[in-house]
Write an enzyme that holds these catalytic residues in place. Structure first.
Site, PDB file in Angstrom:
ATOM      1  N   LYS A 186      -5.111  20.398 -24.980  1.00  0.00           N
ATOM      2  CA  LYS A 186      -6.225  20.412 -25.950  1.00  0.00           C
ATOM      3  C   LYS A 186      -6.948  19.062 -25.931  1.00  0.00           C
ATOM      4  O   LYS A 186      -8.178  19.000 -26.027  1.00  0.00           O
ATOM      5  CB  LYS A 186      -5.681  20.718 -27.358  1.00  0.00           C
ATOM      6  N   GLU A 193     -15.012  17.965 -23.060  1.00  0.00           N
ATOM      7  CA  GLU A 193     -16.109  18.312 -23.976  1.00  0.00           C
ATOM      8  C   GLU A 193     -17.012  17.090 -24.212  1.00  0.00           C
ATOM      9  O   GLU A 193     -18.242  17.211 -24.188  1.00  0.00           O
ATOM     10  CB  GLU A 193     -15.490  18.791 -25.295  1.00  0.00           C
TER      11      GLU A 193
END
Length: 486
Positions: A186, A193
């Site tokens: 993650k 991102e």
């Protein structure tokens, strides 16, 4: 005594927590909820959860009493000490074999520790990354579970039911690996991102400054881009942002202050890259670009003192330049993901995890913020060669880079000529050029280290692993420094 009828309990009714609860309820699971500010439980039941089978509780004892065995308790609170405090408070109400799931953005080393500490108490721990923001949580997030593998069969059905699905119905959720592997994946997702967002911002500034495109024209360009290789959630929402008007009919984007915030996961990725000796340059530059944006007052002052080139609109072939920028964005994005996967390969080795690289791409294929068609190509690359050492060496990606490299360079050169900062685009190209260079100038660097610190060097005409020291000045001794790699 409450009857244990609930499938799972959830602590923490902020945006993500509430939406995950409603998602689980939609899929037929009975959820018990608790929040530290207890009034929030009643508000949730009276409003968002009205008419559902969600069970509100006013204490952790009541929450756990409502849960079927093995009890599954999911924590959705702020990362850090609050997670540990919540775990300590819930432990007295659990028994061996029960499961605690941390669905927040925790640091992977904390999840490593919690998995081991709780296992010693007979409690199964899962550290699970959840991505997709508010809407993802509500209608299908990407879920990245890691931790104690014994817990996985007990939560697999719930997690895969509520996760996003790709076209063939495969859920964007599968077992990632032991200990903190879920939270590490993650974290890398969040780092990528950061990179994706920074690249898109640089493409926006270059098109605006080089061509004078208006927000409405940019919306059209990004809409077009979203139909091809760059098809992704972030390109799609960028097109919508360009098109959005303020109350006075002017583009809203032009009224937003240019200082970026951050929550720290990009920074964690960059720190981990340094710890593992991996050149994850693009995510690092993306973090620094946000830091630079925060120096707004200094930048305003500097703009009046420091000169740059005159930003004249010199592009004669408008459509050709837009295509150059699109290709540059695509190539830089390939490098960003390649670097992210280099980090996953390195941590897998260091931690002794067995990460499914293609599976990770599939988990990111839907539901999450970086979801894109591009991730299908990454999954295909790892399906073809699970041991692939670097994405840039895959035939598909190498072909795209070779085909688009000239456009990539043209876009960056033009940005330099008109003084538009392109930290992420530039570092991606520098990495690409460094990675494909057979002989780098590190031979001089090693000579310098040996000259001033007797740090030794290897030779091209001797086997690897043999180290040499030269008395460069005639005044040095024969003793060399011990070698180590930082």
């Amino acid at each position: 005594m409450a009857e244990a009828t609930c499938d799972i309990g959830l602590i923490g009714l902020a945006v993500m927590g509430q939406n995950l609860v409603l998602n689980m309820n939609d899929h037929g699971y009975k959820v018990a909820v608790f929040n530290r500010t207890v009034s929030k439980v009643d508000e949730f039941l009276a409003n968002e959860a009205k008419g559902t089978q969600v069970v509100g509780t006013h204490s952790l004892a009541e929450l756990c009493a409502n849960l079927k065995r093995p009890r599954r308790v999911m924590i959705m609170v702020k990362a850090g000490d609050v997670v540990d405090q919540t775990i300590e408070q819930v432990l007295p109400h659990l028994e061996p074999g029960d499961i605690i799931i941390d669905g927040g953005n925790s640091l992977f080393t904390d999840s490593n520790r919690r998995t081991k500490d709780l296992a010693a108490k007979g409690i199964l721990f899962l550290g699970s990354g959840v991505s997709g923001g508010e809407e993802g949580a509500r209608f299908g997030p990407s879920i990245m579970p890691g931790g104690n593998k014994q817990a996985w069969p007990h939560v697999k059905e719930i997690f895969q039911a509520i996760a996003a699905k790709v076209a063939d119905g495969t859920p964007c959720c599968d077992w990632v690996g032991e200990d903190g592997a879920g939270h590490y994946v993650k974290m890398v997702h969040n780092g990528i991102e950061y990179g994706d967002m920074q690249l898109i911002c640089e493409a926006y500034q270059l098109l605006k400054d080089a061509l004078g495109l208006t927000p409405d024209e940019l919306a059209d360009v990004f809409d077009e881009w979203n139909k091809g290789e760059l098809d992704s959630f972030l390109i799609e929402i960028s097109a919508s942002i360009f098109a959005k008007k303020d109350e006075d009919g002017q583009p809203l984007l032009d009224k937003i202050l240019d200082t970026a915030g951050q929550k720290g996961t990009g920074k964690w990725t960059a720190i981990s890259a340094l710890d593992l000796g991996q050149p994850v340059t693009l995510i690092g530059e993306s973090v620094f670009a946000r830091c630079l944006s925060a120096l707004k007052d200094e930048r305003v002052a500097a703009s009046k003192v420091l000169e740059g080139p005159k930003k004249t609109l010199t592009v004669s072939q408008k459509q050709e330049f837009i295509e150059d920028v699109r290709r540059a964005l695509y190539c830089s994005k390939i490098v960003s993901y390649a670097q992210g996967y280099m980090l996953l390969r390195a941590v897998e080795k260091e931690q002794g995890w067995d990460l499914n690289m293609g599976g990770i791409a599939l988990m990111w294929r839907g539901g999450c913020i970086i979801r894109s068609a591009f991730l299908g190509d990454i999954k295909a690359a790892f399906d073809k060669n699970p041991k692939l050492s670097n994405l840039l060496l895959d035939e598909f990606f190498a072909g795209a880079l070779n085909k688009y490299a000239a456009s990539w360079r043209k876009a960056i050169v033009h940005a330099i000529e008109i003084g538009v900062p392109m930290p992420a685009f530039s570092t991606a190209l520098s990495f690409y050029d460094g990675y494909r260079t057979e002989r780098l100038p590190a031979n001089l660097l090693q000579a310098q280290r040996d000259f001033f610190g007797a740090h030794t060097y290897e030779r091209v005409d001797k086997p690897r692993g043999e180290f040499f020291h030269t008395n460069w000045t005639g005044r040095g001794g024969r003793v060399s420094s011990s070698t180590y790699n930082a």
